[in-house]
Scaffold this motif. Structure first.
Motif, PDB file in Angstrom:
ATOM      1  N   ILE A   1      -1.635  11.620  -7.799  1.00 27.65           N
ATOM      2  CA  ILE A   1      -1.120  10.813  -6.690  1.00 27.65           C
ATOM      3  C   ILE A   1      -0.727   9.462  -7.257  1.00 27.65           C
ATOM      4  O   ILE A   1      -1.546   8.761  -7.859  1.00 27.65           O
ATOM      5  CB  ILE A   1      -2.173  10.653  -5.579  1.00 27.65           C
ATOM      6  CG1 ILE A   1      -2.519  12.023  -4.986  1.00 27.65           C
ATOM      7  CG2 ILE A   1      -1.659   9.711  -4.487  1.00 27.65           C
ATOM      8  CD1 ILE A   1      -3.649  11.979  -3.984  1.00 27.65           C
ATOM      9  N   CYS A   2       0.524   9.103  -7.092  1.00 26.75           N
ATOM     10  CA  CYS A   2       1.037   7.851  -7.641  1.00 26.75           C
ATOM     11  C   CYS A   2       0.981   6.768  -6.571  1.00 26.75           C
ATOM     12  O   CYS A   2       1.562   6.912  -5.494  1.00 26.75           O
ATOM     13  CB  CYS A   2       2.474   8.047  -8.120  1.00 26.75           C
ATOM     14  SG  CYS A   2       3.250   6.540  -8.716  1.00 26.75           S
ATOM     15  N   ARG A   3       0.300   5.680  -6.877  1.00 23.21           N
ATOM     16  CA  ARG A   3       0.142   4.590  -5.909  1.00 23.21           C
ATOM     17  C   ARG A   3       0.712   3.297  -6.473  1.00 23.21           C
ATOM     18  O   ARG A   3       0.824   3.120  -7.690  1.00 23.21           O
ATOM     19  CB  ARG A   3      -1.336   4.403  -5.568  1.00 23.21           C
ATOM     20  CG  ARG A   3      -1.995   5.660  -5.018  1.00 23.21           C
ATOM     21  CD  ARG A   3      -3.392   5.372  -4.490  1.00 23.21           C
ATOM     22  NE  ARG A   3      -4.089   6.581  -4.104  1.00 23.21           N
ATOM     23  CZ  ARG A   3      -3.928   7.221  -2.956  1.00 23.21           C
ATOM     24  NH1 ARG A   3      -3.070   6.736  -2.053  1.00 23.21           N
ATOM     25  NH2 ARG A   3      -4.605   8.312  -2.673  1.00 23.21           N
ATOM     26  N   ALA A   4       1.074   2.414  -5.584  1.00 26.52           N
ATOM     27  CA  ALA A   4       1.566   1.087  -5.970  1.00 26.52           C
ATOM     28  C   ALA A   4       1.137   0.092  -4.903  1.00 26.52           C
ATOM     29  O   ALA A   4       1.031   0.430  -3.714  1.00 26.52           O
ATOM     30  CB  ALA A   4       3.078   1.090  -6.110  1.00 26.52           C
ATOM     31  N   ALA A   5       0.909  -1.136  -5.327  1.00 26.93           N
ATOM     32  CA  ALA A   5       0.481  -2.169  -4.375  1.00 26.93           C
ATOM     33  C   ALA A   5       1.604  -2.550  -3.427  1.00 26.93           C
ATOM     34  O   ALA A   5       1.371  -2.844  -2.252  1.00 26.93           O
ATOM     35  CB  ALA A   5      -0.009  -3.405  -5.128  1.00 26.93           C
ATOM     36  N   ASN A   6       2.837  -2.545  -3.946  1.00 27.62           N
ATOM     37  CA  ASN A   6       3.948  -2.963  -3.087  1.00 27.62           C
ATOM     38  C   ASN A   6       5.256  -2.376  -3.605  1.00 27.62           C
ATOM     39  O   ASN A   6       5.342  -1.876  -4.728  1.00 27.62           O
ATOM     40  CB  ASN A   6       4.045  -4.485  -3.024  1.00 27.62           C
ATOM     41  CG  ASN A   6       4.355  -5.092  -4.371  1.00 27.62           C
ATOM     42  OD1 ASN A   6       3.566  -5.001  -5.308  1.00 27.62           O
ATOM     43  ND2 ASN A   6       5.520  -5.718  -4.475  1.00 27.62           N
ATOM     44  N   ALA A   7       6.268  -2.436  -2.758  1.00 22.51           N
ATOM     45  CA  ALA A   7       7.598  -1.923  -3.090  1.00 22.51           C
ATOM     46  C   ALA A   7       8.645  -2.976  -2.765  1.00 22.51           C
ATOM     47  O   ALA A   7       8.441  -3.833  -1.897  1.00 22.51           O
ATOM     48  CB  ALA A   7       7.893  -0.641  -2.313  1.00 22.51           C
ATOM     49  N   ALA A   8       9.765  -2.900  -3.463  1.00 21.06           N
ATOM     50  CA  ALA A   8      10.896  -3.802  -3.211  1.00 21.06           C
ATOM     51  C   ALA A   8      12.171  -2.979  -3.166  1.00 21.06           C
ATOM     52  O   ALA A   8      12.331  -2.023  -3.930  1.00 21.06           O
ATOM     53  CB  ALA A   8      10.992  -4.859  -4.308  1.00 21.06           C
TER      54      ALA A   8
ATOM     55  N   ASP B   1       0.839  -1.195   0.000  1.00 22.63           N
ATOM     56  CA  ASP B   1       0.000   0.000   0.000  1.00 22.63           C
ATOM     57  C   ASP B   1       0.881   1.254   0.000  1.00 22.63           C
ATOM     58  O   ASP B   1       0.953   1.994   0.978  1.00 22.63           O
ATOM     59  CB  ASP B   1      -0.945   0.006   1.196  1.00 22.63           C
ATOM     60  CG  ASP B   1      -2.034   1.061   1.046  1.00 22.63           C
ATOM     61  OD1 ASP B   1      -2.194   1.602  -0.053  1.00 22.63           O
ATOM     62  OD2 ASP B   1      -2.720   1.350   2.062  1.00 22.63           O
ATOM     63  N   CYS B   2       1.530   1.490  -1.129  1.00 23.01           N
ATOM     64  CA  CYS B   2       2.583   2.505  -1.215  1.00 23.01           C
ATOM     65  C   CYS B   2       2.168   3.696  -2.071  1.00 23.01           C
ATOM     66  O   CYS B   2       1.314   3.594  -2.956  1.00 23.01           O
ATOM     67  CB  CYS B   2       3.850   1.884  -1.806  1.00 23.01           C
ATOM     68  SG  CYS B   2       4.400   0.378  -0.940  1.00 23.01           S
TER      69      CYS B   2
END
Length: 577
Positions: A47-54, A32-33
């Motif tokens: 607004i830039c969203r992403a499900a996950n980060a690595a 939830d990034c």
């Protein structure tokens, strides 16, 4: 612009600083990034969203992160340490993508002093690369002036310094090899590492890639023996500037030009190599990159908004100006005593003091830190072919003559800032020797708020883009500037062929990159108020802010331009008549 900033910087220099935040923030571990940039807002304010980060620390971990996303057919984008691009190249789009940060891919892989080759991981910050090369007696021949950019980031956007000599001012011209992780079929584990040497035909696609081919893991650069430079800034009137621009870059290896249209003044940079035995230990420590106390950053923001609300360029023109001695250079690392300033390349080529210090609890920071409501600026960049630059600048002079005070909305210390970039073999690099133009101006933190004299800035830029065929900088411009831009690159089709081979499912593509590359959709977003935000070129009054007195009108010199111009009721009637 930023007059108060310049005044404060001449008085106070602090050693501490709160370094910028990581541009990736996740609310639930690595899930939830959101992703942002150094200024806290992309060009479209989305607004830039992403499900996950690595956050891989090795190439093997990077390979695994790409494989996981590719197997799940999730969109992937790469975030860098400080994220200084205005355009949303780091945003995967939607809410289901993956962001891979190269923050911890920041090590030296190998250095071969005899062959003058340096291989580093793509997340290494420029200031560290310069330091490591210098310790081996080597120098990076050219680089951007801001040292907080990562190697992978600058290759994604074609970032550069200034030179027409040798291989030129763009850092990608010194790349002689790289390793890049791309998606792959299931039979190959969903991801592979591709190694591209100096003679590999795909290197010209990968060294300016917009991040759509995959994740660069390692980069090998060709360096030179350490050398010294001698810098002198020469102020002159602008009487022969249009002609000089075409000549200056051939006369001085690291030349650049600052034109202050409102003052009819030009500052020419004489910057050349000298023998290493030449005395001098100069340092480039640009004042705009110093740390400042938070309360002073806030005060600068208040003053800037006051001048903007005044509504005329005269407020900025009449404000106290201060031309800092040395333009950020000191003769010994402490004080400026006069020209020329002589120093080693690694001390003269880039700076970024406000990112170097331990966290001090936000008592001090870079002036653009979004956690503090300070000055609000935007940077539009574009390049004009050198052969067309004199005519372009003559047109801008004609625009300036109509209202010189309007140009005071540009940054007071650099005005129209010009650097030189050589033609490149990179598919998305410059096709011709060019001047790269930077315009820095106020942009409200509040969406939809018009800028004073925005019509002048927008006409200037539309003139460059459409009359003179300018190329927008991949990392710093507004949506409208990219309309049709890809068609100006003769080898764009070659780039797209490589993209289709490396990533046939478009894992590393986004809605934004597809628009940039002419694959699907338009970079422009046409809606109410879109021209105020730079999302479109107006074709109707509703694209401006008629309720605030801003209407869509032709340009004054380049009449094919369409800009939002402010009118009082009386001046609007007069203009229409």
């Amino acid at each position: 612009m930023h007059i108060l900033l310049l005044l404060v910087l001449t008085i106070i220099r602090l050693a501490g600083s709160s370094p910028p935040l990581d541009p990736v923030w996740c609310s639930n571990g690595m899930s939830d990034c959101t992703v942002t940039n150094a200024g806290g807002s992309f060009s479209d304010r989305g607004i830039c969203r992403a499900a996950n980060a690595a956050y891989p620390r090795t190439e093997q971990e990077l390979l695994a992160a790409v494989a996981d996303a590719a197997a799940a057919k999730r969109k992937v984008k790469v975030a860098t340490r400080y994220s200084h691009s205005f355009t949303p190249l780091a945003c995967p789009g939607g809410r289901d993508g993956t962001v891979i940060s190269t923050r911890w891919l920041n090590r030296t892989v190998r250095i071969d002093a005899q062959k003058r080759l340096l291989t580093v991981e793509s997340g290494m910050v420029l200031k560290d690369l310069i330091r490591i090369a210098a310790a081996a007696g080597l120098a990076l021949p050219n680089s951007p002036y801001w040292s907080g950019i990562t190697i992978g980031g600058l290759l994604a956007t074609g970032a550069h310094g200034s030179s027409l000599w040798g291989k030129g001012g763009a850092m990608h011209e010194y790349v002689v090899g790289l390793r890049i992780v791309t998606p792959a079929p299931a039979s190959h584990g969903f991801a592979v590492v591709r190694e591209l040497g100096a003679d590999h035909p795909d290197l010209d696609a990968a060294k300016v890639s917009l991040g759509v081919l995959g994740v660069i893991s390692q980069v090998t650069l060709a360096l030179q023996p350490q050398f010294k430079r001698s810098v002198t800034f020469v102020p002159r009137d602008e009487s022969d500037m249009a002609e000089q621009v075409a000549l200056w870059g051939a006369l001085h290896e690291f030349a650049d030009i600052s034109w202050l249209p409102q003052d009819r003044k030009v500052i020419y940079r004489e910057d050349n190599r000298v023998d290493v035995s030449t005395p001098g230990n100069g340092l480039f420590d640009f004042h705009a990159f110093w740390s400042l106390p938070a309360d002073q950053i806030i005060a600068m923001g208040v003053e800037e908004r006051r001048m903007e609300e005044n509504g005329t360029g005269a407020a900025r023109c009449s404000a106290t100006k201060y031309e800092r001695q040395g333009h950020g250079f000191t003769n010994d690392g402490v004080s400026f005593t006069g020209y020329p300033v002589v120093g080693y390349q690694h001390r003269m080529q880039a700076s970024g003091a406000c990112i170097d210090s331990p966290d001090d609890g936000l008592q001090t920071a870079c002036f653009w830190d979004p956690r503090i409501r300070g000055p609000s600026a935007y940077n539009s960049g574009f390049s004009v072919a050198l052969s067309r630059a004199p005519a372009f600048l003559a047109d801008v002079q004609r625009l300036r003559d109509l209202d010189p005070t309007a140009f005071c909305v540009l940054h007071s210390s650099i005005g129209v800032y010009m650097r030189y970039v050589r033609a490149s073999s990179a598919f998305l690099g410059k096709a011709e020797d060019s001047i790269d133009v930077d315009l820095v101006y106020y942009r409200s933190d509040t969406p939809g708020v018009p800028r004073a004299h925005a019509d002048m800035v927008d006409e200037l830029e539309q003139m460059a883009l459409h009359k003179y065929g300018a190329l927008p900088h991949w990392g710093k411009n507004r949506n409208f500037a990219f309309e049709g831009a890809i068609a100006k690159y003769p080898k764009a089709s070659e780039f797209l062929k490589v993209k289709d081979r490396y990533d046939p499912d478009g894992i590393f593509s986004s809605e934004w990159s597809d628009r940039l590359l002419g694959i699907k959709g338009s970079p422009s977003i046409v809606e109410k108020g879109c021209a105020i935000e730079g999302l479109c070129v107006c074709s109707d009054d509703s694209h401006c802010a008629p309720e605030l007195g801003y209407f869509c009108r032709p340009g004054k010199v380049y009449t094919e331009a369409r800009v939002c111009r402010f009118y009082t009721p009386a001046t609007r009637i007069s203009d229409e008549l």
